[in-house]
Design an enzyme around this catalytic site. Structure first.
Site, PDB file in Angstrom:
ATOM      1  N   LYS A 117     -14.219  -8.915  -5.347  1.00  0.00           N
ATOM      2  CA  LYS A 117     -13.099  -7.990  -5.475  1.00  0.00           C
ATOM      3  C   LYS A 117     -11.881  -8.731  -6.016  1.00  0.00           C
ATOM      4  O   LYS A 117     -11.611  -9.863  -5.655  1.00  0.00           O
ATOM      5  CB  LYS A 117     -12.756  -7.384  -4.112  1.00  0.00           C
ATOM      6  CG  LYS A 117     -11.637  -6.374  -4.183  1.00  0.00           C
ATOM      7  CD  LYS A 117     -11.333  -5.752  -2.841  1.00  0.00           C
ATOM      8  CE  LYS A 117     -10.220  -4.736  -3.006  1.00  0.00           C
ATOM      9  NZ  LYS A 117      -9.691  -4.298  -1.733  1.00  0.00           N
ATOM     10  N   HIS A 170      -5.556  -5.182  -5.590  1.00  0.00           N
ATOM     11  CA  HIS A 170      -5.254  -5.196  -4.150  1.00  0.00           C
ATOM     12  C   HIS A 170      -4.037  -4.333  -3.831  1.00  0.00           C
ATOM     13  O   HIS A 170      -3.174  -4.712  -3.055  1.00  0.00           O
ATOM     14  CB  HIS A 170      -5.060  -6.624  -3.642  1.00  0.00           C
ATOM     15  CG  HIS A 170      -6.177  -7.546  -4.016  1.00  0.00           C
ATOM     16  ND1 HIS A 170      -7.443  -7.412  -3.484  1.00  0.00           N
ATOM     17  CD2 HIS A 170      -6.239  -8.572  -4.888  1.00  0.00           C
ATOM     18  CE1 HIS A 170      -8.225  -8.330  -4.001  1.00  0.00           C
ATOM     19  NE2 HIS A 170      -7.527  -9.046  -4.852  1.00  0.00           N
ATOM     20  N   ARG A 192       0.318  -4.924  -4.546  1.00  0.00           N
ATOM     21  CA  ARG A 192       1.347  -5.530  -3.711  1.00  0.00           C
ATOM     22  C   ARG A 192       1.288  -7.050  -3.714  1.00  0.00           C
ATOM     23  O   ARG A 192       2.194  -7.699  -3.222  1.00  0.00           O
ATOM     24  CB  ARG A 192       1.216  -5.008  -2.278  1.00  0.00           C
ATOM     25  CG  ARG A 192       1.482  -3.527  -2.169  1.00  0.00           C
ATOM     26  CD  ARG A 192       1.376  -3.053  -0.738  1.00  0.00           C
ATOM     27  NE  ARG A 192       0.100  -3.372  -0.144  1.00  0.00           N
ATOM     28  CZ  ARG A 192      -0.995  -2.623  -0.229  1.00  0.00           C
ATOM     29  NH1 ARG A 192      -0.968  -1.511  -0.897  1.00  0.00           N
ATOM     30  NH2 ARG A 192      -2.107  -2.991   0.364  1.00  0.00           N
ATOM     31  N   ASP A 245     -10.907   0.170  -7.413  1.00  0.00           N
ATOM     32  CA  ASP A 245      -9.983   0.790  -6.471  1.00  0.00           C
ATOM     33  C   ASP A 245      -8.571   0.535  -6.956  1.00  0.00           C
ATOM     34  O   ASP A 245      -8.357  -0.197  -7.903  1.00  0.00           O
ATOM     35  CB  ASP A 245     -10.192   0.305  -5.032  1.00  0.00           C
ATOM     36  CG  ASP A 245      -9.609  -1.077  -4.746  1.00  0.00           C
ATOM     37  OD1 ASP A 245      -9.058  -1.731  -5.653  1.00  0.00           O
ATOM     38  OD2 ASP A 245      -9.717  -1.523  -3.603  1.00  0.00           O
ATOM     39  N   GLY A 246      -7.636   1.185  -6.319  1.00  0.00           N
ATOM     40  CA  GLY A 246      -6.229   0.986  -6.658  1.00  0.00           C
ATOM     41  C   GLY A 246      -5.622   2.195  -7.345  1.00  0.00           C
ATOM     42  O   GLY A 246      -6.028   2.557  -8.440  1.00  0.00           O
ATOM     43  N   GLY A 271      -8.428   4.092  -0.846  1.00  0.00           N
ATOM     44  CA  GLY A 271      -7.742   3.405   0.240  1.00  0.00           C
ATOM     45  C   GLY A 271      -6.658   4.287   0.809  1.00  0.00           C
ATOM     46  O   GLY A 271      -6.811   4.896   1.863  1.00  0.00           O
ATOM     47  N   ARG A 272      -5.575   4.393   0.064  1.00  0.00           N
ATOM     48  CA  ARG A 272      -4.416   5.128   0.567  1.00  0.00           C
ATOM     49  C   ARG A 272      -4.720   6.581   0.876  1.00  0.00           C
ATOM     50  O   ARG A 272      -4.270   7.105   1.885  1.00  0.00           O
ATOM     51  CB  ARG A 272      -3.274   5.037  -0.440  1.00  0.00           C
ATOM     52  CG  ARG A 272      -2.647   3.684  -0.468  1.00  0.00           C
ATOM     53  CD  ARG A 272      -1.391   3.672  -1.339  1.00  0.00           C
ATOM     54  NE  ARG A 272      -1.072   2.297  -1.620  1.00  0.00           N
ATOM     55  CZ  ARG A 272      -1.038   1.772  -2.814  1.00  0.00           C
ATOM     56  NH1 ARG A 272      -1.278   2.515  -3.870  1.00  0.00           N
ATOM     57  NH2 ARG A 272      -0.746   0.507  -2.985  1.00  0.00           N
TER      58      ARG A 272
END
Length: 156
Positions: A31, A54, A57, A85-86, A108-109
């Protein structure tokens, strides 16, 4: 020791993947891949690729995952699987990532927002909404299923 120096182990090298490969027959996914060069190294070492900054951030000026995706996919072709992702918060984000070559899109979020809003039921609702958005986006693009999705859907 400086706190920030403790966050990254400078002794880790690509050759260390051979040691890890010797411990497991499971697939290894790396990742944080954002360049063609790193994607090729990952594939050379028999690892799948997870395109991720990631959450953006870690480095304020990092390229977004979706911007890096085409370069990574072009580099590795069909040698290994490519995930992303992201910044995935809508069904259209999922569709764009798949159109650009991601085999799988991680959330994720969006899932965390659902969890915060309604616990397990909130996560289920979030996933249901995203699925509906993907289906609607497919229909609006004139596609019946994800196998018909390609880069022609995305303009850069």
């Amino acid at each position: 020791m400086n706190y920030f120096q403790g966050l990254v182990d400078p002794s880790v090298r690509w050759k260390d993947l051979a040691w890890l490969r010797g411990l497991t027959a499971l697939p290894i996914v790396l990742k944080g891949i954002l360049t063609a060069e790193d994607a090729l190294l990952a594939a050379h070492h028999g690892c799948h690729v997870w395109v991720s900054n990631h959450g953006g951030r870690q480095l304020d000026t990092a390229v977004s995952s979706i911007e890096a995706l085409p370069e990574v996919v072009d580099a590795v072709g069909d040698q290994v699987e490519v995930y992303l992702d992201g910044g995935v918060t809508r069904g259209t984000d999922v569709l764009k990532a798949l159109a650009l070559g991601a085999r799988c899109v991680f959330l994720g979020r969006a899932a965390l927002w659902g969890l915060a809003a309604g616990g397990e039921a909130g996560v289920r609702r979030t996933l249901d909404l995203l699925e509906g958005e993907v289906r609607l986006a497919l229909a609006l693009c004139g596609k019946q299923n994800l196998s018909q999705v390609g880069r022609d859907l995305v303009r850069r």
